[in-house]
Design an enzyme around this catalytic site. Structure first.
Site, PDB file in Angstrom:
ATOM      1  N   SER A 138       0.897  -1.327   0.064  1.00 43.50           N
ATOM      2  CA  SER A 138      -0.359   0.131  -0.199  1.00 43.50           C
ATOM      3  C   SER A 138       1.210   1.638   0.033  1.00 43.50           C
ATOM      4  O   SER A 138       1.908   1.281   0.383  1.00 43.50           O
ATOM      5  CB  SER A 138      -0.852  -0.091   1.437  1.00 43.50           C
ATOM      6  OG  SER A 138      -1.498   0.927   1.408  1.00 43.50           O
ATOM      7  N   TYR A 153      -2.243  -0.228  10.539  1.00 45.93           N
ATOM      8  CA  TYR A 153      -2.149  -0.857   9.034  1.00 45.93           C
ATOM      9  C   TYR A 153      -1.157  -0.620   8.237  1.00 45.93           C
ATOM     10  O   TYR A 153      -0.665  -1.487   7.479  1.00 45.93           O
ATOM     11  CB  TYR A 153      -3.704   0.206   7.869  1.00 45.93           C
ATOM     12  CG  TYR A 153      -3.598  -0.479   6.705  1.00 45.93           C
ATOM     13  CD1 TYR A 153      -4.268  -1.784   5.673  1.00 45.93           C
ATOM     14  CD2 TYR A 153      -3.737   0.018   5.549  1.00 45.93           C
ATOM     15  CE1 TYR A 153      -3.965  -2.091   5.366  1.00 45.93           C
ATOM     16  CE2 TYR A 153      -3.647   0.235   3.941  1.00 45.93           C
ATOM     17  CZ  TYR A 153      -3.982  -0.840   4.092  1.00 45.93           C
ATOM     18  OH  TYR A 153      -4.211  -1.436   2.851  1.00 45.93           O
TER      19      TYR A 153
END
Ligand SMILES: NC(=O)c1ccc[n+]([C@@H]2O[C@H](COP(=O)([O-])OP(=O)(O)OC[C@H]3O[C@@H](n4cnc5c(N)ncnc54)[C@H](O)[C@@H]3O)[C@@H](O)[C@H]2O)c1
Length: 253
Positions: A138, A153
């Site tokens: 990501s 995250y």
């Protein structure tokens, strides 16, 4: 870029980015095995024009994962590509993260991706015909993201990127390639839920990338098919950011 005659395993392929990757791999000719915890995928996997099968499995449960890879071996005979895309997000101030929420993120995003990769790599090593693994990191593993609070995250996706680097080196002797992609803000159920929490998020994420829009799942699949295919035969150990230029910043106009 053909994947004709190959078998690709996609975790988290029941919807969103994983499902788009499954559809694109099928379009390139690959048979597909889709793993997800959902009762059923958002599209019938058996109707994608290739041999396709849906397996309901939780990637945090090693016994379920092992059984499923065993079935894939029996039913497809081989594994040429693997895209561990199952993932969850937590967008919440770091002051308020709980132990259990952090554990869930680590279990799905890190351990789930790790053991899906391990089981795929074992099958690939046994075949000794070369193969490709594409992990989903990501942009949150590269830098902080406007408005969002991704303090756990982001690290889980950083772990995925380092996992990819380490595995790429280790698996190279068997011609098993390992790469990753780092998507920016892509329109899926995951980001829809984040935007429901913070209504201004869609506007900010539409403006922040130099390319001036939110990403679509169709922006992701070309890079994944490339990395899965022989067109990337000499490419391993790299991460491709697909974030509309977010990594190079935005100049106000
Ligand atoms: N959408 C984005 O902007 C974005 C950006 C960067 C990275 N990613 C990553 O891309 C991947 C796909 O995200 P998405 O946006 O399509 O999200 P999504 O929530 O739409 O899809 C994720 C899928 O993973 C499955 N899943 C979750 N936990 C699972 C488990 N324990 N076992 C099996 N399956 C499980 C879900 O059921 C779902 O089908 C994730 O790894 C996510 O972190 C997404």
């Amino acid at each position: 870029m053909s994947l004709e005659g190959r078998t690709t395993v996609i975790t988290g392929g029941g919807r969103g980015i994983g499902l788009a990757i499954a559809e694109a791999a099928a379009e390139a000719g690959s048979n597909i095995a889709v793993l997800d915890v959902l009762d059923k995928p958002h599209k019938r996997i058996s109707e994608l024009g290739v041999k396709g099968k849906y397996y309901r499995v939780d990637v945090t449960k090693m016994d379920e994962l092992e059984q499923t890879f065993g079935k894939i071996g029996d039913e497809f005979g081989r594994v040429d590509g693997c895209v561990p895309a199952a993932g969850i997000v937590l967008d919440k101030p770091s002051f308020d993260h709980t132990w259990d929420e952090c554990e869930d993120l680590l279990k799905v995003n890190v351990r789930g991706a790790y053991f899906s990769t391990q089981l795929a790599a074992r099958a690939m090593r046994a075949q000794s015909t070369g193969a490709s693994i594409v992990l989903i990191a990501s942009m949150a593993s590269h830098h902080a993201v406007p408005l969002q609070h991704l303090s756990m995250y982001g690290p889980t996706k950083g772990a995925v990127r380092i996992m990819m680097t380490q595995m790429a080196a280790e698996l190279a002797p068997w011609n098993i390639r390992g790469n990753s992609i780092s998507p920016g803000f892509i329109r899926t159920e995951m980001t829809h839920l984040c935007a429901r929490q913070q209504p201004e998020l869609s506007k900010v994420m539409g403006n922040a990338p130099p390319l001036g829009r939110i990403g679509e799942t169709s922006d992701i699949v070309g890079a994944v098919n490339y990395l899965l295919s022989d067109a990337a035969a000499y490419t391993t150990g790299v991460d491709i950011p697909i974030a509309g230029g977010m990594t190079c910043g935005r100049i106000a106009s």
